[in-house]
Design a protein around this motif. Structure first.
Motif, PDB file in Angstrom:
ATOM      1  N   THR A 195      58.243  49.401  46.054  1.00  0.00           N
ATOM      2  CA  THR A 195      57.764  50.378  45.092  1.00  0.00           C
ATOM      3  C   THR A 195      56.278  50.161  44.910  1.00  0.00           C
ATOM      4  O   THR A 195      55.842  49.026  44.736  1.00  0.00           O
ATOM      5  CB  THR A 195      58.481  50.176  43.739  1.00  0.00           C
ATOM      6  N   GLY A 201      54.881  53.409  40.979  1.00  0.00           N
ATOM      7  CA  GLY A 201      56.327  53.445  40.796  1.00  0.00           C
ATOM      8  C   GLY A 201      57.056  54.294  41.816  1.00  0.00           C
ATOM      9  O   GLY A 201      58.228  54.627  41.631  1.00  0.00           O
ATOM     10  N   LYS A 202      56.371  54.654  42.875  1.00  0.00           N
ATOM     11  CA  LYS A 202      56.998  55.481  43.909  1.00  0.00           C
ATOM     12  C   LYS A 202      57.519  54.607  45.038  1.00  0.00           C
ATOM     13  O   LYS A 202      56.916  53.588  45.375  1.00  0.00           O
ATOM     14  CB  LYS A 202      55.961  56.437  44.513  1.00  0.00           C
ATOM     15  N   GLN A 241      52.303  50.932  43.241  1.00  0.00           N
ATOM     16  CA  GLN A 241      51.783  50.749  41.888  1.00  0.00           C
ATOM     17  C   GLN A 241      52.083  51.923  40.981  1.00  0.00           C
ATOM     18  O   GLN A 241      52.071  51.788  39.773  1.00  0.00           O
ATOM     19  CB  GLN A 241      50.264  50.543  41.953  1.00  0.00           C
TER      20      GLN A 241
END
Ligand code: ZN
Length: 167
Positions: free
Chosen positions: A50, A54-55, A52
């Motif tokens: 993931t 959040g993907k 930075q």
């Protein structure tokens, strides 16, 4: 052509998986046509996780030593390709190209990749190598050669034209 490495890219990222391997350059058709010698291999490493923001994302490292033709002296030259940590952010679909600028990440090498249950890893590796190929590769300093001074000074483009480059 048994060389195929396929992952479910989203599961790979979400599971924080990692893999590495190598592929003979001769198996990378689009790269091979630019090479003077197609022996050798490309090493690659891929990890998921993931980012930075959040993907789900993949990070790719590629290293290979490509033997190309110097476009100045027409002698072989070795181009080391060392890509590290190229980030692919997984998305549901290709962002609209005309919906404004894609926010290119300020940290550089970030690409969008549509999540795919059968993502071909070697295609990513090959694309990365292609991106590293200069349009006209040249030695930083060509070895001095007697006849080069002659042909080189006269018309360097004639020598270039002699190297017919498809595409
Ligand atoms: Zn050269």
């Amino acid at each position: 052509m048994s060389e195929q490495v396929v992952i479910d890219s989203l599961a790979f990222a979400q599971g924080g998986q990692a893999m590495q391997g190598e592929i003979p350059l001769a198996k990378l058709a689009r790269v091979r046509e630019s090479l003077l010698q197609s022996d050798g291999v490309a090493h690659y490493a891929l990890r998921g996780g993931t980012n930075q923001m959040g993907k789900p994302a993949l990070w790719l490292d590629v290293s290979a030593d490509l033997v190309l033709t110097c476009q100045r002296c027409l002698e072989p030259m070795v181009l080391p390709v060392r890509s590290a940590g190229v980030e692919f952010v997984l998305v549901d679909k290709e962002p609209e190209s005309d919906s404004g600028e894609l926010e290119e990440d300020s940290e550089g090498d970030v690409e969008w990749l549509v999540a795919n249950r059968a993502q071909d890893v070697l295609t990513l590796v090959e694309d990365e190598i292609l991106l590293s190929l200069p349009y006209a590769p040249r030695h930083e300093n060509c070895a001095p050669k007697a006849e080069m001074a002659e042909t080189g000074a006269k018309n360097p483009f004639a020598a270039l034209a002699a190297l017919k480059k498809p595409q």
